[in-house]
Design a protein around this motif. Sequence first.
Motif, PDB file in Angstrom:
ATOM      1  N   TRP A 183       0.832  -1.219   0.000  1.00  0.00           N
ATOM      2  CA  TRP A 183       0.000   0.000   0.000  1.00  0.00           C
ATOM      3  C   TRP A 183       0.859   1.258   0.000  1.00  0.00           C
ATOM      4  O   TRP A 183       0.719   2.124  -0.850  1.00  0.00           O
ATOM      5  CB  TRP A 183      -0.922  -0.042   1.220  1.00  0.00           C
ATOM      6  CG  TRP A 183      -1.651   1.223   1.542  1.00  0.00           C
ATOM      7  CD1 TRP A 183      -2.670   1.798   0.827  1.00  0.00           C
ATOM      8  CD2 TRP A 183      -1.430   2.069   2.686  1.00  0.00           C
ATOM      9  NE1 TRP A 183      -3.089   2.954   1.452  1.00  0.00           N
ATOM     10  CE2 TRP A 183      -2.353   3.138   2.590  1.00  0.00           C
ATOM     11  CE3 TRP A 183      -0.553   2.014   3.775  1.00  0.00           C
ATOM     12  CZ2 TRP A 183      -2.413   4.152   3.546  1.00  0.00           C
ATOM     13  CZ3 TRP A 183      -0.614   3.019   4.720  1.00  0.00           C
ATOM     14  CH2 TRP A 183      -1.534   4.081   4.607  1.00  0.00           C
ATOM     15  N   TYR A 184       1.815   1.373   0.944  1.00  0.00           N
ATOM     16  CA  TYR A 184       2.587   2.621   0.965  1.00  0.00           C
ATOM     17  C   TYR A 184       3.643   2.690  -0.132  1.00  0.00           C
ATOM     18  O   TYR A 184       4.170   3.753  -0.432  1.00  0.00           O
ATOM     19  CB  TYR A 184       3.143   2.957   2.355  1.00  0.00           C
ATOM     20  CG  TYR A 184       4.114   2.004   3.024  1.00  0.00           C
ATOM     21  CD1 TYR A 184       5.359   1.702   2.471  1.00  0.00           C
ATOM     22  CD2 TYR A 184       3.801   1.438   4.266  1.00  0.00           C
ATOM     23  CE1 TYR A 184       6.255   0.861   3.129  1.00  0.00           C
ATOM     24  CE2 TYR A 184       4.692   0.592   4.930  1.00  0.00           C
ATOM     25  CZ  TYR A 184       5.921   0.308   4.349  1.00  0.00           C
ATOM     26  OH  TYR A 184       6.800  -0.519   5.000  1.00  0.00           O
ATOM     27  N   ASN A 185       3.918   1.531  -0.786  1.00  0.00           N
ATOM     28  CA  ASN A 185       4.883   1.531  -1.900  1.00  0.00           C
ATOM     29  C   ASN A 185       4.214   1.582  -3.270  1.00  0.00           C
ATOM     30  O   ASN A 185       4.890   1.493  -4.289  1.00  0.00           O
ATOM     31  CB  ASN A 185       5.755   0.276  -1.829  1.00  0.00           C
ATOM     32  CG  ASN A 185       6.990   0.484  -0.975  1.00  0.00           C
ATOM     33  OD1 ASN A 185       7.427   1.605  -0.790  1.00  0.00           O
ATOM     34  ND2 ASN A 185       7.552  -0.583  -0.463  1.00  0.00           N
ATOM     35  N   ARG A 222      -3.433  -0.790  -3.678  1.00  0.00           N
ATOM     36  CA  ARG A 222      -3.564   0.667  -3.662  1.00  0.00           C
ATOM     37  C   ARG A 222      -4.835   1.152  -2.951  1.00  0.00           C
ATOM     38  O   ARG A 222      -4.882   2.276  -2.476  1.00  0.00           O
ATOM     39  CB  ARG A 222      -3.492   1.240  -5.086  1.00  0.00           C
ATOM     40  CG  ARG A 222      -4.680   0.909  -5.981  1.00  0.00           C
ATOM     41  CD  ARG A 222      -4.423   1.463  -7.383  1.00  0.00           C
ATOM     42  NE  ARG A 222      -5.579   1.413  -8.232  1.00  0.00           N
ATOM     43  CZ  ARG A 222      -5.935   0.348  -8.953  1.00  0.00           C
ATOM     44  NH1 ARG A 222      -5.222  -0.763  -8.893  1.00  0.00           N
ATOM     45  NH2 ARG A 222      -7.013   0.393  -9.721  1.00  0.00           N
ATOM     46  N   ILE A 227       7.816   3.008   9.472  1.00  0.00           N
ATOM     47  CA  ILE A 227       6.967   3.880   8.638  1.00  0.00           C
ATOM     48  C   ILE A 227       5.783   4.398   9.466  1.00  0.00           C
ATOM     49  O   ILE A 227       5.409   5.566   9.367  1.00  0.00           O
ATOM     50  CB  ILE A 227       6.479   3.138   7.366  1.00  0.00           C
ATOM     51  CG1 ILE A 227       7.656   2.721   6.475  1.00  0.00           C
ATOM     52  CG2 ILE A 227       5.484   4.001   6.576  1.00  0.00           C
ATOM     53  CD1 ILE A 227       8.491   3.846   5.890  1.00  0.00           C
ATOM     54  N   LEU A 281       9.177  11.309   5.819  1.00  0.00           N
ATOM     55  CA  LEU A 281       8.487  10.533   4.779  1.00  0.00           C
ATOM     56  C   LEU A 281       8.173  11.377   3.544  1.00  0.00           C
ATOM     57  O   LEU A 281       8.157  10.867   2.434  1.00  0.00           O
ATOM     58  CB  LEU A 281       7.202   9.924   5.337  1.00  0.00           C
ATOM     59  CG  LEU A 281       7.397   8.869   6.426  1.00  0.00           C
ATOM     60  CD1 LEU A 281       6.044   8.377   6.931  1.00  0.00           C
ATOM     61  CD2 LEU A 281       8.221   7.691   5.906  1.00  0.00           C
ATOM     62  N   ILE A 301       7.211   7.482  -1.096  1.00  0.00           N
ATOM     63  CA  ILE A 301       5.985   6.904  -0.528  1.00  0.00           C
ATOM     64  C   ILE A 301       4.787   7.491  -1.295  1.00  0.00           C
ATOM     65  O   ILE A 301       4.845   8.632  -1.764  1.00  0.00           O
ATOM     66  CB  ILE A 301       5.891   7.234   0.982  1.00  0.00           C
ATOM     67  CG1 ILE A 301       4.825   6.369   1.671  1.00  0.00           C
ATOM     68  CG2 ILE A 301       5.638   8.721   1.232  1.00  0.00           C
ATOM     69  CD1 ILE A 301       4.925   6.379   3.187  1.00  0.00           C
ATOM     70  N   THR A 302       3.710   6.727  -1.444  1.00  0.00           N
ATOM     71  CA  THR A 302       2.596   7.238  -2.265  1.00  0.00           C
ATOM     72  C   THR A 302       1.860   8.365  -1.541  1.00  0.00           C
ATOM     73  O   THR A 302       1.774   8.399  -0.314  1.00  0.00           O
ATOM     74  CB  THR A 302       1.587   6.132  -2.623  1.00  0.00           C
ATOM     75  OG1 THR A 302       0.968   5.673  -1.415  1.00  0.00           O
ATOM     76  CG2 THR A 302       2.259   4.956  -3.308  1.00  0.00           C
ATOM     77  N   SER A 326      -0.950   7.206   0.823  1.00  0.00           N
ATOM     78  CA  SER A 326      -0.570   6.677   2.126  1.00  0.00           C
ATOM     79  C   SER A 326       0.041   7.769   3.005  1.00  0.00           C
ATOM     80  O   SER A 326      -0.124   7.754   4.228  1.00  0.00           O
ATOM     81  CB  SER A 326       0.375   5.484   1.984  1.00  0.00           C
ATOM     82  OG  SER A 326       1.485   5.800   1.203  1.00  0.00           O
ATOM     83  N   LEU A 327       0.700   8.737   2.394  1.00  0.00           N
ATOM     84  CA  LEU A 327       1.256   9.859   3.176  1.00  0.00           C
ATOM     85  C   LEU A 327       0.106  10.623   3.856  1.00  0.00           C
ATOM     86  O   LEU A 327       0.192  10.975   5.037  1.00  0.00           O
ATOM     87  CB  LEU A 327       2.059  10.783   2.256  1.00  0.00           C
ATOM     88  CG  LEU A 327       2.908  11.848   2.950  1.00  0.00           C
ATOM     89  CD1 LEU A 327       3.947  11.209   3.859  1.00  0.00           C
ATOM     90  CD2 LEU A 327       3.613  12.721   1.920  1.00  0.00           C
ATOM     91  N   LEU A 387      -1.169   8.552   6.722  1.00  0.00           N
ATOM     92  CA  LEU A 387      -0.244   8.564   7.858  1.00  0.00           C
ATOM     93  C   LEU A 387      -0.286   9.904   8.594  1.00  0.00           C
ATOM     94  O   LEU A 387      -0.061   9.977   9.792  1.00  0.00           O
ATOM     95  CB  LEU A 387       1.183   8.235   7.390  1.00  0.00           C
ATOM     96  CG  LEU A 387       1.399   6.763   7.005  1.00  0.00           C
ATOM     97  CD1 LEU A 387       2.668   6.589   6.166  1.00  0.00           C
ATOM     98  CD2 LEU A 387       1.464   5.864   8.243  1.00  0.00           C
ATOM     99  N   SER A 412      -2.954   9.514  11.007  1.00  0.00           N
ATOM    100  CA  SER A 412      -2.829   8.335  11.861  1.00  0.00           C
ATOM    101  C   SER A 412      -2.773   8.683  13.345  1.00  0.00           C
ATOM    102  O   SER A 412      -2.178   9.683  13.743  1.00  0.00           O
ATOM    103  CB  SER A 412      -1.552   7.587  11.476  1.00  0.00           C
ATOM    104  OG  SER A 412      -1.220   6.635  12.464  1.00  0.00           O
TER     105      SER A 412
END
Length: 438
Positions: A106-108, A114, A140, A148, A153-154, A157-158, A161, A164
Motif C-alpha cells: 500500500w505505501y509503496n 492501492r 513507517i 516521509l 511513498i505514495t 498513504s502519506l 499517515l 494516523s
Amino acid sequence: LPPQHHKLAEVDIYEKLPVPFGLVRFGVAPDHPEVKNVINTFTQTAHSDRCSYYGNVTVGKDVMVEELRQAYHAVVLSYGAEDNRILGIPGENLSGVYTARTLVGWYNGLPENRDLEPDLSSETAVVLGQGNVALDVARILLSPLDLLRKTDITENSLAALARSKVKRVCLIGRRGPLQVAFTIKEMREMINLAGTRPLLDPADFMGLGDALKDAPRPRKRLTELMVKTALEKPNEKEAGRWAAATREWGLTFFRSPLEILPAADGKRAGGIRMAVTRLEGSGETAKAVPTGEVQELESGLILSSIGYRSLPIDPSVPFDPKQGIVPNILGRVEGAPGLYCSGWVKRGPTGVIITTMNDSFGTAQSILEDLQSGTLALSDSKGGFGSLRSVLHSRGIWPTTFTDWEKIDAVEVAKGKAVGKPREKVVDPQEMLQLIGH
C-alpha cells in the motif's frame, strides 16, 4: 547474463506488471533509497541489445510455462513468494488485521494494494514478527512526516499517515532476543528514529553473556546493541531525545498469537490474546513452547509479519507445497530440462536482496554449464518472443517494453519533482497503460 559470460545469449524478461523492478520498487522501504540503487544495474542490463523486457504479461495465465519452453532454449522462473503465511487463528479476518506485506504494498504503490485504506485510528499497533519487514512497517508507522515527505511513498498513504493516531508499536515474537530475525542496521535505525523512544524490558536482556559466547559475529553485535539499549543509561543526547519523544516502540518476547479479539461491534479487531511461551533448546533452532499462561493486549491495528510463501505458477511445473519451492538442484528444475529457477522460489523465503542476487549468479552458472556440456540442445532453433507475439495479441495481451517504462518513469519523476520527492508513483495499471498509449 553479463555479455562477458556468453557472447550470443539473448534474454527476454517477462513481468506481470507493466513496470519492472518488482521487489526493489514495491518491497524496499521508501526511506531506504540507497537500496534501490540496484535499479541502475538492472537498467544498464535492460539497455543491452540482447535483453528485452515484456511487462503486463502474467506467466501461467496469459502465456503458459510450456509455451515459453517451446519458444526458448532455457526458461528461468524467479517469481518469488507472492503469498503470505497465515496465522491460522480465530479473528484473523476481522477488519484492522492486515499482513505486513499488504501494508508495504500500500505505501509503496503496489497496484493490488492501492485501495487498502488501513484503519490507523488505534493508538497501539501490534506487529506479529520480528524480522526486517516488521521493523520497516513499525518505522513507517512512527516516522515523522517530514522524513516521509521526501521519499517516494505514495501520496495516498502519506495523507493517511498524516491522520494516523498510532503512537506505539509493539513487535511481538514467539521466541527470545537471541532469535530475532532483523539485522543490526535496521535495529540501529529504529533506536535512532526521531521523535520515538525504544521500550526494551531490561529483564529480557539480563544474563545473555554465556549464550553469546559461541554466537556468530552478526548475532553477537546485534544482541550487544539491544543489551546496551535496554540496560545501559542513555547518553545525554539520547536521554533528552527519548524524554521528549511522543511515540514509542518495543519488543515483546515469548508470546505466540492465539486469537484476535473483536472490538465491541464484533466486526473490528479490539485486541489480541497470546500464549506465554518458553524456549526449548537454544540458538537458531530453539522452539517456543506454550507455558499455559495467557496474556491479552488491546489494539485495533494488528499486522502479521510471519513470512512469505511461493505459489505454484502453472500445473506443468513441479512444486513442493511443504517447502513452498520449485524442487531443483542448483537452480535446475527437477525432471524438466531447460527449466531453471532462482530466488525465493528456488530456496525458500529467507534472506535479503544480496542473498537473492548471489542466488541468481548460481543459477546463471548452471545454465552456462548446461550450454557447454550440450545438455541444452542449441541445434533446435527457437523463436523467442517473436514466436509468441501473435499468440499474446490473439489473447488480448499487449506487452509493455522498457521504452514504455522509461516514459512512465519520466512522468513519475516529474510529478515527484513538483512536490519535492524523488518520484510520485503511478499506482493504477490502467493509468500506466494510458500514459504509453496502450
